[in-house]
Design a protein around this motif. Structure first.
Motif, mmCIF file in Angstrom:
data_model
loop_
_atom_site.group_PDB
_atom_site.id
_atom_site.type_symbol
_atom_site.label_atom_id
_atom_site.label_comp_id
_atom_site.label_asym_id
_atom_site.label_seq_id
_atom_site.Cartn_x
_atom_site.Cartn_y
_atom_site.Cartn_z
ATOM 1 N N GLU A 24 0.860 -1.179 0.000
ATOM 2 C CA GLU A 24 0.000 0.000 0.000
ATOM 3 C C GLU A 24 0.895 1.228 0.000
ATOM 4 O O GLU A 24 2.012 1.196 0.505
ATOM 5 N N TYR A 25 0.359 2.329 -0.559
ATOM 6 C CA TYR A 25 1.153 3.528 -0.787
ATOM 7 C C TYR A 25 0.440 4.745 -0.215
ATOM 8 O O TYR A 25 -0.784 4.814 -0.201
ATOM 9 N N SER A 26 1.251 5.718 0.230
ATOM 10 C CA SER A 26 0.690 6.950 0.778
ATOM 11 C C SER A 26 1.674 8.094 0.551
ATOM 12 O O SER A 26 2.887 7.881 0.483
ATOM 13 N N ILE A 27 1.131 9.314 0.460
ATOM 14 C CA ILE A 27 1.993 10.500 0.404
ATOM 15 C C ILE A 27 1.729 11.424 1.588
ATOM 16 O O ILE A 27 2.237 12.541 1.632
ATOM 17 N N ASP A 28 0.956 10.932 2.551
ATOM 18 C CA ASP A 28 0.732 11.708 3.771
ATOM 19 C C ASP A 28 0.801 10.861 5.042
ATOM 20 O O ASP A 28 0.721 11.382 6.150
ATOM 21 N N GLY A 29 0.962 9.531 4.905
ATOM 22 C CA GLY A 29 1.042 8.649 6.062
ATOM 23 C C GLY A 29 -0.293 8.370 6.716
ATOM 24 O O GLY A 29 -0.368 7.649 7.708
ATOM 25 N N ILE A 30 -1.364 8.928 6.158
ATOM 26 C CA ILE A 30 -2.705 8.750 6.726
ATOM 27 C C ILE A 30 -3.602 7.982 5.764
ATOM 28 O O ILE A 30 -4.228 6.997 6.129
ATOM 29 N N ILE A 41 -0.807 16.119 -7.703
ATOM 30 C CA ILE A 41 0.351 16.529 -6.905
ATOM 31 C C ILE A 41 0.562 18.039 -7.053
ATOM 32 O O ILE A 41 0.466 18.576 -8.152
ATOM 33 N N THR A 42 0.852 18.719 -5.950
ATOM 34 C CA THR A 42 1.080 20.159 -5.968
ATOM 35 C C THR A 42 2.534 20.453 -6.305
ATOM 36 O O THR A 42 3.444 20.000 -5.606
ATOM 37 N N LYS A 43 2.737 21.208 -7.377
ATOM 38 C CA LYS A 43 4.093 21.558 -7.792
ATOM 39 C C LYS A 43 4.758 22.452 -6.752
ATOM 40 O O LYS A 43 4.134 23.325 -6.175
ATOM 41 N N GLY A 44 6.037 22.198 -6.513
ATOM 42 C CA GLY A 44 6.805 22.977 -5.553
ATOM 43 C C GLY A 44 6.669 22.500 -4.118
ATOM 44 O O GLY A 44 7.346 22.983 -3.236
ATOM 45 N N GLN A 45 5.790 21.538 -3.870
ATOM 46 C CA GLN A 45 5.576 21.031 -2.517
ATOM 47 C C GLN A 45 6.471 19.833 -2.238
ATOM 48 O O GLN A 45 6.768 19.040 -3.113
ATOM 49 N N SER A 46 6.865 19.697 -0.981
ATOM 50 C CA SER A 46 7.677 18.569 -0.530
ATOM 51 C C SER A 46 6.755 17.502 0.063
ATOM 52 O O SER A 46 5.836 17.817 0.822
ATOM 53 N N TYR A 47 7.008 16.248 -0.306
ATOM 54 C CA TYR A 47 6.203 15.125 0.176
ATOM 55 C C TYR A 47 7.090 14.107 0.882
ATOM 56 O O TYR A 47 8.268 13.991 0.583
ATOM 57 N N THR A 48 6.479 13.350 1.781
ATOM 58 C CA THR A 48 7.101 12.144 2.308
ATOM 59 C C THR A 48 6.323 10.984 1.709
ATOM 60 O O THR A 48 5.101 10.930 1.816
ATOM 61 N N VAL A 49 7.036 10.098 1.045
ATOM 62 C CA VAL A 49 6.430 8.970 0.347
ATOM 63 C C VAL A 49 6.534 7.741 1.242
ATOM 64 O O VAL A 49 7.597 7.455 1.795
ATOM 65 N N TYR A 50 5.415 7.024 1.401
ATOM 66 C CA TYR A 50 5.363 5.856 2.277
ATOM 67 C C TYR A 50 4.934 4.617 1.491
ATOM 68 O O TYR A 50 4.088 4.706 0.612
ATOM 69 N N VAL A 51 5.491 3.472 1.875
ATOM 70 C CA VAL A 51 5.041 2.179 1.368
ATOM 71 C C VAL A 51 4.985 1.237 2.560
ATOM 72 O O VAL A 51 5.888 1.233 3.402
ATOM 73 N N ARG A 52 3.929 0.456 2.624
ATOM 74 C CA ARG A 52 3.841 -0.554 3.676
ATOM 75 C C ARG A 52 3.378 -1.868 3.063
ATOM 76 O O ARG A 52 2.728 -1.896 2.026
ATOM 77 N N GLU A 53 3.755 -2.942 3.749
ATOM 78 C CA GLU A 53 3.388 -4.277 3.289
ATOM 79 C C GLU A 53 2.523 -4.933 4.340
ATOM 80 O O GLU A 53 2.865 -4.944 5.531
ATOM 81 N N CYS A 56 1.700 -3.101 7.604
ATOM 82 C CA CYS A 56 2.745 -2.830 8.596
ATOM 83 C C CYS A 56 4.085 -2.680 7.865
ATOM 84 O O CYS A 56 4.114 -2.606 6.653
ATOM 85 N N ALA A 57 5.164 -2.646 8.568
ATOM 86 C CA ALA A 57 6.505 -2.525 7.987
ATOM 87 C C ALA A 57 6.587 -1.344 7.018
ATOM 88 O O ALA A 57 6.822 -1.504 5.837
ATOM 89 N N VAL A 58 6.413 -0.146 7.549
ATOM 90 C CA VAL A 58 6.395 1.063 6.729
ATOM 91 C C VAL A 58 7.813 1.485 6.353
ATOM 92 O O VAL A 58 8.715 1.521 7.183
ATOM 93 N N SER A 59 7.988 1.817 5.082
ATOM 94 C CA SER A 59 9.222 2.384 4.559
ATOM 95 C C SER A 59 8.884 3.776 4.041
ATOM 96 O O SER A 59 7.815 3.975 3.450
ATOM 97 N N SER A 60 9.763 4.754 4.252
ATOM 98 C CA SER A 60 9.447 6.101 3.795
ATOM 99 C C SER A 60 10.681 6.816 3.266
ATOM 100 O O SER A 60 11.807 6.504 3.645
#
Length: 159
Positions: A24-30, A41-53, A56-60
């Motif tokens: 599963e994927y997220s760009i806000d962790g929620i 996606i908003t240009k010029g904005q910084s994101y934190t990209v998340y992937v979990r399996e 659980c086991a979140v990678s960002s």
């Protein structure tokens, strides 16, 4: 898990692998989704990209900036849109860029801190009015992932 992040004209795509479970994927962790593609996606904005399996086991990966790149330049010497560069973000990113014509020929390539400042020239001659495609990659030998931007730019000349 995260191997590559591709930023296209209108989307962010996360390339990841797991151990056989559901990713599963997220760009806000929620808000999580099964699709690895995000639009709006908003240009010029910084994101934190998340992937979990298996939920659980979140990678960002933090501070993924979606560059605000204009899709046109008019290099006619009037000092308005003569140079193609990111808007509103640090333009000294250490990157490798290639710009191609419609036939796939490289018309511009550069590396380093000033690579994103392009004046629409090829071999010191102005390119004709047309659409061109670019590929931008971060240069970071310590990076865990590859970060790529892909899109197009149109040159409008007065000739």
């Amino acid at each position: 898990i995260i191997e590559e992040i591709k930023l296209n004209v209108d989307s962010l795509i996360i390339i990841a692998h797991g151990n056989g479970g559901d990713l599963e994927y997220s760009i806000d962790g929620i808000n999580w989704q099964a699709s690895n593609q995000f639009t709006g996606i908003t240009k010029g904005q910084s994101y934190t990209v998340y992937v979990r399996e298996n939920q659980c086991a979140v990678s960002s990966i933090s501070d993924v900036v979606y560059l605000n790149l204009r899709n046109f330049i008019s290099p006619n010497g009037d000092a308005i849109n003569d140079i193609w560069k990111p808007i509103g973000v640090n333009t000294t990113l250490d990157v490798r860029i290639q710009i191609f014509n419609r036939y796939g020929n490289v018309v511009y390539q550069a590396e380093g801190a000033n690579a994103l400042n392009w004046n629409g020239l090829h071999n010191n001659k102005p390119l004709s009015s047309d659409s061109y495609w670019y590929l931008i990659e971060y240069i970071d030998n310590q990076a865990v992932i590859k970060l790529k931007y892909q899109g197009y730019i149109t040159i409008k000349t007065s000739k």
